[in-house]
Design an enzyme around this catalytic site. Sequence first.
Site, mmCIF file in Angstrom:
data_model
loop_
_atom_site.group_PDB
_atom_site.id
_atom_site.type_symbol
_atom_site.label_atom_id
_atom_site.label_comp_id
_atom_site.label_asym_id
_atom_site.label_seq_id
_atom_site.Cartn_x
_atom_site.Cartn_y
_atom_site.Cartn_z
ATOM 1 N N SER A 147 2.012 71.291 21.365
ATOM 2 C CA SER A 147 1.235 71.463 22.583
ATOM 3 C C SER A 147 0.085 72.445 22.344
ATOM 4 O O SER A 147 -0.682 72.294 21.393
ATOM 5 C CB SER A 147 2.169 71.929 23.719
ATOM 6 O OG SER A 147 1.510 71.983 24.949
ATOM 7 N N ASP A 169 1.919 66.691 19.141
ATOM 8 C CA ASP A 169 1.229 66.450 20.412
ATOM 9 C C ASP A 169 0.334 67.639 20.781
ATOM 10 O O ASP A 169 0.453 68.218 21.866
ATOM 11 C CB ASP A 169 2.229 66.170 21.531
ATOM 12 C CG ASP A 169 1.726 65.084 22.485
ATOM 13 O OD1 ASP A 169 0.816 64.325 22.096
ATOM 14 O OD2 ASP A 169 2.240 64.991 23.617
ATOM 15 N N HIS A 242 5.448 64.392 26.242
ATOM 16 C CA HIS A 242 5.011 65.637 25.624
ATOM 17 C C HIS A 242 6.160 66.607 25.346
ATOM 18 O O HIS A 242 6.129 67.349 24.360
ATOM 19 C CB HIS A 242 3.986 66.292 26.552
ATOM 20 C CG HIS A 242 3.274 67.462 25.980
ATOM 21 N ND1 HIS A 242 2.435 67.375 24.891
ATOM 22 C CD2 HIS A 242 3.255 68.774 26.358
ATOM 23 C CE1 HIS A 242 1.925 68.561 24.622
ATOM 24 N NE2 HIS A 242 2.414 69.433 25.493
#
EC number: 3.1.1.14
Length: 329
Positions: A147, A169, A242
């Site tokens: 992230s 991600d 996610h």
Amino acid sequence: MAAMVDAKPAASVQGTPLLATATLPVFTRGIYSTKRITLETSSPSSPPPPKPLIIVTPAGKGTFNVILFLHGTSLSNKSYSKIFDHIASHGFIVVAPQLYTSIPPPSATNELNSAAEVAEWLPQGLQQNLPENTEANVSLVAVMGHSRGGQTAFALSLRYGFGAVIGLDPVAGTSKTTGLDPSILSFDSFDFSIPVTVIGTGLGGVARCITACAPEGANHEEFFNRCKNSSRAHFVATDYGHMDILDDNPSDVKSWALSKYFCKNGNESRDPMRRCVSGIVVAFLKDFFYGDAEDFRQILKDPSFAPIKLDSVEYIDASSMLTTTHVKV
């Protein structure tokens, strides 16, 4: 930290592979038992870590390469225990600092500076905290982030000589025009040539609350496309979101809530997703750190060996500019 070895060429492939009939060993637990070590900034070690740390290491005798892992937005480093254990069982030492705990998070620049302090601590501080007969090779370190931690990992790679960078991600803000500082996506190309693997999610760009957790224009595709000088791989976990790389039920209440309710999640078990991500990381680093390319090249050639569906699999070899591509159909 030393630079990577030269990348190996890959043949050009297009299309959709046949269904694999067996899995690869990287997608299952490795041969090592593992040991988890928790260090606080008050640790008696000299020097003490600049941030609280979780270290997950192979418990056996040997010398192992190191992965510096940077957690996602306001998440606890304890929330990734399954991935850490899987990767360490294949012979890597995972060092995961808790860079901050606040909501909202600190500025991205402050986060980057905190990560830099941990990177600088590794050569002097890591070894003395490992089990006897377990040695860390800090001359060849990979940096990996999830992230917002992915953005920090790439930004840190622009500052230090890591051996490889991995984005899980990765996210650089709510859009390309409202990015985090330092705004590394403002660059057309990242100024490094180390090998890169980026793993995105198919549901990361789907909003569940106010905005998507990995919005288009600031997500995995943008990071991959800017690694123009690197041998680079890109995978998309089509049916997952996610937060689906986290533990099923993170022990930290805040992380549990963010994991369950803030982002769009997949409908399937998280275990295959975690094994897929961990296996790709292990295969990638075995290739570029140890010269053992078999598993990584097999995944690129036939993504159906993975325990989940992977789309848009692409690999570009910087030394030859040959591309291995499996397009979504």
